[in-house]
Write a protein that holds these residues in place. Structure first.
Motif, PDB file in Angstrom:
ATOM      1  N   ARG A   1       0.874  -1.187   0.000  1.00 51.60           N
ATOM      2  CA  ARG A   1       0.000   0.000   0.000  1.00 51.60           C
ATOM      3  C   ARG A   1       0.905   1.229   0.000  1.00 51.60           C
ATOM      4  O   ARG A   1       1.775   1.323   0.849  1.00 51.60           O
ATOM      5  N   ARG A   2       0.722   2.111  -0.965  1.00 49.63           N
ATOM      6  CA  ARG A   2       1.518   3.326  -1.028  1.00 49.63           C
ATOM      7  C   ARG A   2       0.568   4.538  -1.144  1.00 49.63           C
ATOM      8  O   ARG A   2      -0.402   4.497  -1.926  1.00 49.63           O
ATOM      9  N   PRO A   3       0.870   5.489  -0.438  1.00 47.61           N
ATOM     10  CA  PRO A   3       0.029   6.707  -0.531  1.00 47.61           C
ATOM     11  C   PRO A   3       0.286   7.440  -1.850  1.00 47.61           C
ATOM     12  O   PRO A   3       1.424   7.570  -2.285  1.00 47.61           O
ATOM     13  N   VAL A   4      -0.786   7.854  -2.512  1.00 46.49           N
ATOM     14  CA  VAL A   4      -0.709   8.560  -3.796  1.00 46.49           C
ATOM     15  C   VAL A   4      -1.704   9.736  -3.729  1.00 46.49           C
ATOM     16  O   VAL A   4      -2.789   9.599  -3.177  1.00 46.49           O
TER      17      VAL A   4
END
Length: 141
Positions: free
Chosen positions: A65-68
């Motif tokens: 999960r990566r913040p975008v």
């Protein structure tokens, strides 16, 4: 007068039925089986621990999960149901055994014939007769 051979004395009272046996040994050569030992082959099972090494691969699925923070473009499908799926795999060691014949042990008897010369002695009786009679006595038979 006839004297028995070997006595050295004269016996004048010999009966007509007396005789000297003439003896002769004869050599008889035969054969027999004689055991010279035995060979025995005994087979038995021995268990032996063995260690083998093998490299096994594992696939793992990790969730990232990566913040975008960006605007939605026209090429992205917004607000649609989607599913991502990945399956993990792992290699497992598979062991099998196979019995193989690697050698045969047997017994075989062979026979040879050879000739032997046997040397021994045998005995027999020799008879010597001394006749001291004069010619007149020989004619009186």
């Amino acid at each position: 007068v006839i004297a028995p051979v070997g006595t050295g004395t004269r016996d004048t009272s010999l009966s007509d039925n007396e005789s000297i046996p003439v003896v002769e040994e004869r050599l008889r050569v035969g054969k027999r089986d004689a055991s010279h030992g035995r060979v025995r082959v005994h087979a038995y099972t021995v268990e032996e621990p063995i260690t083998e090494s093998i490299d096994l691969r594992e696939d793992r699925v990790e969730i990232e999960r990566r913040p975008v923070d960006r605007a939605v473009t026209g090429t992205e499908a917004a607000f649609q149901d989607r599913t991502l799926e990945a399956e993990e795999y792992r290699e497992e060691a598979v062991v099998s055994k196979e019995a193989r014949v690697v050698e045969e042990v047997g017994l075989r008897k062979t026979s040879d014939t050879h000739r032997e010369t046997i040397s021994d002695t045998v005995r027999h009786t020799e008879v010597e007769i001394e006749d001291d009679r004069n010619d007149l006595d020989k004619t009186r038979k």
